[in-house]
Write a protein that holds these residues in place. Structure first.
Motif, PDB file in Angstrom:
ATOM      1  N   VAL A  20       0.821  -1.208   0.000  1.00 28.81           N
ATOM      2  CA  VAL A  20       0.000   0.000   0.000  1.00 28.81           C
ATOM      3  C   VAL A  20       0.858   1.263   0.000  1.00 28.81           C
ATOM      4  N   LEU A  21       2.159   1.113   0.224  1.00 25.47           N
ATOM      5  CA  LEU A  21       3.076   2.250   0.180  1.00 25.47           C
ATOM      6  C   LEU A  21       4.430   1.757  -0.291  1.00 25.47           C
ATOM      7  N   GLN A  38      -6.172   8.092  12.695  1.00 19.69           N
ATOM      8  CA  GLN A  38      -6.378   7.054  11.683  1.00 19.69           C
ATOM      9  C   GLN A  38      -5.224   7.011  10.685  1.00 19.69           C
ATOM     10  N   GLN A  39      -4.023   7.025  11.250  1.00 17.45           N
ATOM     11  CA  GLN A  39      -2.803   6.972  10.455  1.00 17.45           C
ATOM     12  C   GLN A  39      -1.875   5.893  10.997  1.00 17.45           C
ATOM     13  N   ASP A  54      -1.390   7.802   5.717  1.00 14.89           N
ATOM     14  CA  ASP A  54      -2.853   7.785   5.742  1.00 14.89           C
ATOM     15  C   ASP A  54      -3.331   6.790   4.684  1.00 14.89           C
ATOM     16  N   PRO A  55      -3.773   5.592   5.095  1.00 15.10           N
ATOM     17  CA  PRO A  55      -4.196   4.604   4.105  1.00 15.10           C
ATOM     18  C   PRO A  55      -5.398   5.053   3.280  1.00 15.10           C
ATOM     19  N   CYS A 256       1.608  -4.600  12.766  1.00 15.15           N
ATOM     20  CA  CYS A 256       0.635  -4.141  13.770  1.00 15.15           C
ATOM     21  C   CYS A 256      -0.745  -4.193  13.154  1.00 15.15           C
ATOM     22  N   PHE A 257      -1.764  -4.279  14.000  1.00 20.18           N
ATOM     23  CA  PHE A 257      -3.134  -4.223  13.527  1.00 20.18           C
ATOM     24  C   PHE A 257      -3.596  -2.764  13.480  1.00 20.18           C
ATOM     25  N   GLY A 258      -4.359  -2.445  12.426  1.00 20.49           N
ATOM     26  CA  GLY A 258      -4.851  -1.087  12.275  1.00 20.49           C
ATOM     27  C   GLY A 258      -6.097  -1.054  11.418  1.00 20.49           C
TER      28      GLY A 258
END
Length: 305
Positions: A20-21, A38-39, A54-55, A256-258
């Motif tokens: 994603v990045l 939320q980052q 920032d997804p 990590c979970f996010g």
């Protein structure tokens, strides 16, 4: 292909990951979900930068630092606490301004901070290691609201992943070269009560080492395998290997979970030490990845200092 995933893929469940990045980080590490913004917070240790990703928008902002940063966590003051080669620093995420807090290893210029995480009581635990990887040169430090660090463990080589059980009775810890995940019994205040016992061993035949770690809502551990091209799920009570997340690059560093419901597993990777041929074969090395693994994590604790 000059690189192969190890034998870890002979497990019950296998998951794929998506980049994603495409950050091309030299040594991407320390992912931490910042709930309030939320980052995803993360660091590129070798490049001495803190990332804020920032997804939702795909936007990533890098904040340069004067020293290598091993980990970063958000605080109750809406700033960030960073563990660096110059000790603990407060970082203003808007201006990038730094405020020195404490350097517990100022007498050890050959050391730097590595991985770290807040415990359920809001204290940051962060470990050190030597730049030359000298055995036994590192320690595990804890810093709380008083901003006075305490040495919790010493004689470590590459202090790495941390996690706490949901009942707050156990802490899990990785000293990478040992290939072991140790479980420590905790007091009601979160102090270590013993020297820990081995609950998981990474097989030496896999030719990789455990790195960063996360815990899910079911109490299972997700362990990044440096040089293993995977994140693996384990049962700390039985020591059983339950699942594997495959990545298209070998140097997987942490996870990590996010996400809004903590259903996404964010994974950092590195390209440090890869040859030109290996980088050609692993073009996404150093990127940030996400996997949907069918289980959620829990909100991380803010630093209370």
């Amino acid at each position: 292909m000059i690189w192969r995933l190890p034998v870890v893929l002979t497990t019950l469940r296998r998951y794929q990951s998506t980049c994603v990045l495409d950050a091309a980080a030299v040594l991407g590490e320390g992912p931490h979900w910042w709930v309030e913004e939320q980052q995803l917070l993360w660091v590129d240790i070798t490049s001495a930068q803190v990332g804020l990703f920032d997804p939702a928008t795909g936007c990533n902002r890098m904040l340069p630092l004067p020293a290598h940063a091993g980990c970063v966590v958000p605080t109750l003051r809406d700033d960030l606490l960073v563990a660096t080669a110059d000790g603990f620093q407060r970082l203003d995420p808007k201006s990038g301004a730094l405020t020195h807090v404490h350097d517990p290893e100022s007498h050890l210029p050959g050391n730097r901070f590595n991985d770290g995480k807040c415990d359920p009581w809001g204290r940051l635990w962060a470990g050190t290691m030597a730049y030359d990887f000298a055995d036994g040169s590192g320690s595990l430090w804890r810093i709380g609201a008083s901003l006075e660090p305490e040495c919790m463990l010493s004689g470590l080589s590459i202090s790495n992943g941390l996690a706490w059980s949901h009942d707050r009775r156990s802490m899990y810890f990785i000293d990478s070269p040992t290939l072991e995940i140790r479980r420590f019994e905790l007091s009601g205040d979160g102090d270590l009560l013993d020297q820990g016992e081995v609950c998981i061993r990474i097989p030496a035949a896999w030719n990789c080492v455990p790195d960063g770690m996360a815990i899910d809502r079911e109490g299972m551990l997700w362990i990044a395998l440096h040089n293993g091209g995977a994140v693996t799920r384990w049962n700390p009570d039985s020591g059983d290997h339950l699942a594997t997340v495959e990545l298209p690059c070998s140097r997987v560093t942490s996870c990590c979970f996010g996400g809004y419901d903590f259903s996404q597993l964010f994974i950092t990777t590195a390209r440090e030490g890869l040859s030109a041929e290996e980088l050609e074969d692993q073009p996404l090395a150093g990127g940030v990845f996400v996997a949907e693994v069918g289980v959620r994590g829990l909100p991380p604790q803010l630093f209370l200092g």
